[in-house]
Design a protein around this motif. Structure first.
Motif, PDB file in Angstrom:
ATOM      1  N   SER A  66       0.838  -1.113  -0.089  1.00  0.00           N
ATOM      2  CA  SER A  66       0.000   0.019   0.205  1.00  0.00           C
ATOM      3  C   SER A  66       0.714   1.276   0.111  1.00  0.00           C
ATOM      4  N   PRO A  67       0.454   2.352  -0.177  1.00  0.00           N
ATOM      5  CA  PRO A  67       1.286   3.584  -0.014  1.00  0.00           C
ATOM      6  C   PRO A  67       1.961   3.836   0.943  1.00  0.00           C
ATOM      7  N   ALA A 164       0.489  15.060  -1.436  1.00  0.00           N
ATOM      8  CA  ALA A 164       0.650  13.674  -0.838  1.00  0.00           C
ATOM      9  C   ALA A 164      -0.185  13.592   0.191  1.00  0.00           C
ATOM     10  N   MET A 165      -1.188  12.514   0.108  1.00  0.00           N
ATOM     11  CA  MET A 165      -1.902  12.117   1.391  1.00  0.00           C
ATOM     12  C   MET A 165      -1.608  10.921   1.632  1.00  0.00           C
ATOM     13  N   GLU A 166      -1.881  10.390   2.936  1.00  0.00           N
ATOM     14  CA  GLU A 166      -1.860   8.957   3.275  1.00  0.00           C
ATOM     15  C   GLU A 166      -2.206   7.891   2.698  1.00  0.00           C
ATOM     16  N   GLY A 184      -4.469  25.379  -3.128  1.00  0.00           N
ATOM     17  CA  GLY A 184      -3.932  25.537  -4.508  1.00  0.00           C
ATOM     18  C   GLY A 184      -3.168  24.405  -5.025  1.00  0.00           C
ATOM     19  N   ALA A 185      -3.692  23.300  -4.432  1.00  0.00           N
ATOM     20  CA  ALA A 185      -2.758  22.101  -5.351  1.00  0.00           C
ATOM     21  C   ALA A 185      -3.615  21.586  -6.461  1.00  0.00           C
ATOM     22  N   ASP A 186      -2.650  21.241  -7.267  1.00  0.00           N
ATOM     23  CA  ASP A 186      -2.976  20.826  -8.690  1.00  0.00           C
ATOM     24  C   ASP A 186      -3.502  19.265  -8.834  1.00  0.00           C
ATOM     25  N   VAL A 187      -2.566  18.274  -8.330  1.00  0.00           N
ATOM     26  CA  VAL A 187      -3.022  16.927  -8.348  1.00  0.00           C
ATOM     27  C   VAL A 187      -2.802  16.384  -7.149  1.00  0.00           C
ATOM     28  N   ILE A 188      -3.529  15.341  -6.857  1.00  0.00           N
ATOM     29  CA  ILE A 188      -3.317  14.513  -5.512  1.00  0.00           C
ATOM     30  C   ILE A 188      -2.772  13.141  -5.757  1.00  0.00           C
ATOM     31  N   GLY A 189      -1.834  12.677  -4.891  1.00  0.00           N
ATOM     32  CA  GLY A 189      -1.460  11.167  -5.019  1.00  0.00           C
ATOM     33  C   GLY A 189      -1.113  10.778  -3.706  1.00  0.00           C
ATOM     34  N   MET A 190      -0.420   9.660  -3.595  1.00  0.00           N
ATOM     35  CA  MET A 190      -0.318   8.764  -2.173  1.00  0.00           C
ATOM     36  C   MET A 190       1.239   8.392  -1.863  1.00  0.00           C
TER      37      MET A 190
END
Length: 295
Positions: A66-67, A164-166, A184-190
């Protein structure tokens, strides 16, 4: 006197959907031992266009990590131990921008780190260091990725902030709106954190290519994130990512001069602990990551 050159050695950390590099000459999977435990998987090594390449599946073949459980320190140490000079991170992400659509790539240049349950540094008690991550990616390497993505026909965006999220759960609607509108974030990932921070500590040039699979949950016309839709987009993205990676040896070249942005000298003035106070066990663990400055 000119700075000495060294051999370019490209390391690719592949995210969801990207599990190998096609066309490697002399390809073999190598197990690499590190003081930080085992990496996510064995590392595929070989040459492409006369340039040394290494490929590490971030989640392991079959997607077993997992991340949160990805062994980030072991992964970066293993690449450094092999002699990698330049790291390309390829990962899936969600988009907070209408113009950054599913199927597009973003060459990320900034991060907001919201991960909570990961070891984020090679350094600590017994050997303290502070590196700058004001500019956490390498512009030279990012430009090569941008050029390669354009050449394979991908719609690619230059620059973007990656939240970067958990994980492993996706965002709530309230979080998605906050990250997009207030932060103001553009993309989201882990997965790009703490990977980018660790690459900087290891004096590795690092570029992040985020492959958009969805609009997270903020978009009124797309609703919540659906894993089946993500996987469908992911497969198309992975094919483009393989084509992009195949162009990098020709763009970067076999001979490599010192990084003009100083990524490969990030530890020059970062060590705080005095030599006579350093923990010998920590010094030994850092033989690959910080051997250049520990002598």
């Amino acid at each position: 006197m000119a700075d000495p050159t060294t051999d370019t050695y490209i390391g690719v950390i592949g995210g969801s959907g990207l599990y190998d590099i096609e066309g490697l000459e002399g390809a073999e999977w190598q197990n690499v031992d590190t003081p930080w435990g085992a990496p996510s998987d064995a590392i595929l090594t070989g040459t492409l266009g006369g340039v040394k390449m290494a490929f590490l599946p971030r989640h392991g073949r079959g997607h077993v990590h997992s991340p949160t459980t990805v062994p980030y320190r072991a992964n970066i140490d293993a690449l450094k131990r092999l002699g990698v000079t330049d790291v390309i991170s390829v990962s899936a992400c969600g988009s907070f921008r209408e113009e950054m659509a599913p199927g597009d790539f973003v060459v990320v240049d900034q991060f907001i780190d919201r991960t909570l349950a990961r070891e984020k540094s090679f350094f600590g008690q017994g050997l303290v260091a502070h590196v700058s991550v004001a500019h956490p990616t390498c512009p030279r390497l990012g430009e090569a990725c941008l050029t390669a993505a354009k050449e394979v026909g991908v719609t690619v965006h230059k620059g973007g902030t990656y939240l970067a999220m958990e994980g492993p759960q996706f965002s709530t609607l309230a979080e998605s709106k906050m990250y997009r509108e207030s932060w103001g974030a553009d993309v989201i990932g882990m997965t790009n954190m703490p990977e980018a921070k660790l690459a900087r500590e290891a004096e590795l040039c690092y570029a992040s290519v985020a492959m958009i699979t969805d609009y997270d949950s903020w978009h009124p016309d797309h609703g919540e994130v659906d894993v089946t839709q993500i996987i469908a987009t992911l497969m198309g993205n992975a094919a483009h990512a393989r084509d992009m990676v195949a162009l990098l040896p020709g763009l970067l070249g076999a001979a490599r001069a010192p990084c003009p942005h100083g990524c490969d000298r990030a530890l020059e003035f970062a060590l705080i602990t005095q030599p006579d106070a350093r923990d010998p066990a920590m010094v030994a663990k850092l033989d690959a990551v910080a051997g250049r400055v520990l002598g």
